[in-house]
Write an enzyme that holds these catalytic residues in place. Structure first.
Site, PDB file in Angstrom:
ATOM      1  N   ILE A  11       0.820  -1.217   0.000  1.00  0.00           N
ATOM      2  CA  ILE A  11       0.000   0.000   0.000  1.00  0.00           C
ATOM      3  C   ILE A  11       0.855   1.269   0.000  1.00  0.00           C
ATOM      4  CG2 ILE A  11      -0.298   0.286   2.510  1.00  0.00           C
ATOM      5  CD1 ILE A  11      -3.311   0.758   1.916  1.00  0.00           C
ATOM      6  N   ASN A  24      -1.638   2.364  15.678  1.00  0.00           N
ATOM      7  CA  ASN A  24      -2.024   2.091  17.068  1.00  0.00           C
ATOM      8  C   ASN A  24      -2.318   3.427  17.733  1.00  0.00           C
ATOM      9  OD1 ASN A  24       0.449   3.128  18.420  1.00  0.00           O
ATOM     10  ND2 ASN A  24       1.392   1.472  17.246  1.00  0.00           N
ATOM     11  N   VAL A  33       2.064  -2.679   8.515  1.00  0.00           N
ATOM     12  CA  VAL A  33       1.838  -1.650   7.501  1.00  0.00           C
ATOM     13  C   VAL A  33       2.156  -0.263   8.070  1.00  0.00           C
ATOM     14  CG1 VAL A  33      -0.649  -1.346   7.902  1.00  0.00           C
ATOM     15  CG2 VAL A  33       0.254  -1.041   5.634  1.00  0.00           C
ATOM     16  N   ASP A  34       1.953  -0.087   9.355  1.00  0.00           N
ATOM     17  CA  ASP A  34       2.269   1.183  10.024  1.00  0.00           C
ATOM     18  C   ASP A  34       3.756   1.506   9.886  1.00  0.00           C
ATOM     19  OD1 ASP A  34       1.948   3.399  11.675  1.00  0.00           O
ATOM     20  OD2 ASP A  34       1.754   2.245  13.539  1.00  0.00           O
ATOM     21  N   SER A 121      -6.462  -4.633  11.168  1.00  0.00           N
ATOM     22  CA  SER A 121      -6.550  -5.585  12.295  1.00  0.00           C
ATOM     23  C   SER A 121      -6.193  -7.029  11.920  1.00  0.00           C
ATOM     24  CB  SER A 121      -7.936  -5.583  12.962  1.00  0.00           C
ATOM     25  OG  SER A 121      -8.124  -4.418  13.736  1.00  0.00           O
ATOM     26  N   GLY A 123      -3.442  -8.364  10.819  1.00  0.00           N
ATOM     27  CA  GLY A 123      -2.039  -8.775  10.960  1.00  0.00           C
ATOM     28  C   GLY A 123      -1.708  -8.978  12.426  1.00  0.00           C
ATOM     29  N   ILE A 124      -0.921  -8.068  12.960  1.00  0.00           N
ATOM     30  CA  ILE A 124      -0.458  -8.150  14.352  1.00  0.00           C
ATOM     31  C   ILE A 124      -1.649  -8.212  15.320  1.00  0.00           C
ATOM     32  CG2 ILE A 124       0.764  -6.809  16.136  1.00  0.00           C
ATOM     33  CD1 ILE A 124       2.617  -5.847  13.719  1.00  0.00           C
TER      34      ILE A 124
END
Ligand code: AR6
Length: 167
Positions: A11, A24, A33-34, A121, A123-124
């Site tokens: 992305i 978060n 992704v963050d 939500s 993924g981790i």
């Protein structure tokens, strides 16, 4: 009518008016992704997130909410949203739907016409991908005046889960 498209990929490389970050509450970066968005977007995004924390978002961004910063990517804006962690004890689906609804409300406010989402939500934070895809697609179908929503899925499993929802 909003067009929903699926893309397999990263992305951070997507050309869209806005991309959504699965952030978060701290807004100060993380993994997944963050981390990728902050790495590729450079210090401008983090600087703006710090300003948000110094101002209106002193306690951070609540789960299910969304806020925009500039992009410094092939997207003009990054819309940060905080997904819920998946729980076996508690149904948090309304919060995951809220992430999508609030992100699109912010996009509408900005005048963004194309918005790219990752699988928030999934993924981790551990949300089962089929259920995450169902909630994302159902909510987006109801929610917006945005012209195009693009789900950008990192792997084949996520792509297939979203494709089943669109069938
Ligand atoms: N492009 C598209 N999708 C991606 C990319 C990418 N570059 N990288 C990962 N994904 P996650 P969450 C997929 O873990 O579950 C962070 O530490 C990934 O395969 O990024 O909401 C935050 O700071 C998965 O399908 O987000 C929070 O602490 C989806 O994006 C926490 O993780 C979401 O995975 C948020 O967890």
């Amino acid at each position: 009518m909003t067009t929903i498209r699926l893309v397999r990929g990263d992305i951070t490389r997507e050309s869209a008016d806005a991309i959504v970050n699965a952030a978060n509450s701290s807004l100060l970066g993380g993994g997944g992704v963050d981390g990728a968005i902050h790495r590729r977007g450079g210090p401008a995004i983090l600087a703006e997130c710090r300003r948000l924390r110094a101002g209106h978002y002193g306690k951070g961004l609540a789960t299910g909410q969304a806020v925009a910063t500039t992009g410094d990517l092939d997207a003009r804006w990054v819309i940060h949203t905080v997904g819920p962690r998946y729980s076996h004890e508690e149904d948090r689906s309304a919060l995951l739907a809220s992430c999508h609804r609030e992100s699109l409300r912010v996009a509408d406010e900005l005048g963004a016409r194309t918005v790219a989402f990752p699988a928030v939500s999934a993924g981790i934070y551990g949300w089962p991908i089929d259920d995450a895809a169902r909630i994302a697609v159902e909510t987006v179908r109801e929610a917006t005046t945005v012209e195009e929503v693009r789900f950008v899925l990192f792997d084949e499993k996520a792509y297939d889960a979203f494709a089943r929802q669109l069938d």
